[in-house]
Scaffold this active site. Structure first.
Site, mmCIF file in Angstrom:
data_model
loop_
_atom_site.group_PDB
_atom_site.id
_atom_site.type_symbol
_atom_site.label_atom_id
_atom_site.label_comp_id
_atom_site.label_asym_id
_atom_site.label_seq_id
_atom_site.Cartn_x
_atom_site.Cartn_y
_atom_site.Cartn_z
ATOM 1 N N SER A 1 24.137 48.397 51.843
ATOM 2 C CA SER A 1 24.206 47.888 53.209
ATOM 3 C C SER A 1 25.077 48.794 54.073
ATOM 4 O O SER A 1 24.806 49.989 54.169
ATOM 5 C CB SER A 1 24.707 46.439 53.176
ATOM 6 O OG SER A 1 24.458 45.779 54.391
ATOM 7 N N ASP B 1 39.588 41.085 62.975
ATOM 8 C CA ASP B 1 39.677 41.521 64.376
ATOM 9 C C ASP B 1 39.086 42.923 64.533
ATOM 10 O O ASP B 1 38.284 43.177 65.440
ATOM 11 C CB ASP B 1 41.137 41.526 64.856
ATOM 12 C CG ASP B 1 41.704 40.124 65.009
ATOM 13 O OD1 ASP B 1 40.916 39.171 65.097
ATOM 14 O OD2 ASP B 1 42.942 40.001 65.044
ATOM 15 N N HIS C 1 18.574 40.782 50.299
ATOM 16 C CA HIS C 1 19.467 41.871 50.679
ATOM 17 C C HIS C 1 20.512 42.164 49.602
ATOM 18 O O HIS C 1 20.859 43.317 49.374
ATOM 19 C CB HIS C 1 20.149 41.527 52.006
ATOM 20 C CG HIS C 1 21.015 42.617 52.550
ATOM 21 N ND1 HIS C 1 20.559 43.912 52.732
ATOM 22 C CD2 HIS C 1 22.323 42.623 52.942
ATOM 23 C CE1 HIS C 1 21.541 44.663 53.236
ATOM 24 N NE2 HIS C 1 22.602 43.902 53.363
#
Length: 259
Positions: A87, A178, A236
């Protein structure tokens, strides 16, 4: 500027196999595979920046993440590697192969193409933020919070691998959420580098995954012209859904490359 990544290294001789996890993953997710590969190879598994036990820093650009791994290989005095990425980690691997092809003896890309993708992590980020705010003290509480946004139990179990207990007994996220969210557009974009990686390449994809469709293959072959395409009956997370088939495909490819 590159950062010092957390990594595991089995030691041993020969060309190492370097394993790079995907978004919100870590080297820990690959533990069972690493044990198998260590029987045949020196195996190095990394935690990418803002993941696992690696530092939290601004910027999730693919060139920067590739440079982090190159800096690690330099510290370990490793000249070239077999490079496997899943990925997002597959895009890091493609980027490294394009930027420093002499360091990549072969490339294995698991269920990703060198293209830009749309947004599909909104509910995952919402679930992680809910856990962050909810301050669970045990895994059951964390799962209930995650389930407010994510129905699939397998996905919740995967996300929960990012939790660790602090000194107050609260399960906290160990990822730089974040930093990841701030640079999400870059993560979903194309890998770094230009041109093609001409080395031996294996691309593994899942039959039930939308990440490497037949329509994407022409673009993929422009970047990875020697790619062998192998399709597994999986989604996936094909390495978790079909671990034996995944192992067999990787082992057979490495045997061909090293013959």
């Amino acid at each position: 500027m590159s950062i010092d990544l957390h990594f595991t290294d089995s030691g041993g001789g020969g060309t190492p196999l370097v394993v790079v996890h995907g978004l919100l993953g870590s080297a820990d997710n690959w533990r069972s595979h690493l044990k198998q590969w260590q029987r045949r190879h020196r195996v190095i598994a990394v935690d990418l920046r803002n993941h696992g036990r690696s530092p939290h820093v601004a910027g999730m650009g693919y060139e920067a993440m590739a440079e982090d791994i190159l800096a690690l290989l330099d510290r370990l005095a490793v000249a070239s590697v077999h490079l496997l990425g899943h990925s997002m980690g597959g895009k890091v691997a493609i980027s490294l192969a394009r930027l420093a092809p002499s360091r990549v003896a072969s490339l294995i890309v698991a269920d990703i193409a060198p293209i830009s993708y749309g947004h599909d992590h909104d509910r995952v980020f919402a679930a992680l933020r809910r856990v962050e705010a909810g301050k669970p003290t045990n895994r059951r509480e964390a799962d209930v919070l995650l389930a407010e946004h994510v129905e699939e139990s397998a996905v919740r179990l995967f996300l929960a691998t990012n939790l660790e207990r602090d000194d107050e007994g609260i399960l906290r996220l160990r990822i730089g959420l974040d930093e990841i969210q701030e640079d999400y557009e870059t993560i979903m974009g194309e890998p770094a580098g230009e041109g093609a990686y001409e080395g031996p390449t294996l691309v593994l994809r899942g039959t039930h995954s939308p990440y490497v469709t037949d329509e994407m293959l022409p673009v993929l072959r422009e970047v990875l012209p020697r790619a062998e395409i192998e399709t597994l009956e999986a989604g996936h997370w094909l390495h978790a859904e079909q671990p034996q088939a995944f192992q067999a495909a990787v082992n057979a490819f490495l045997e061909r490359v090293e013959a």
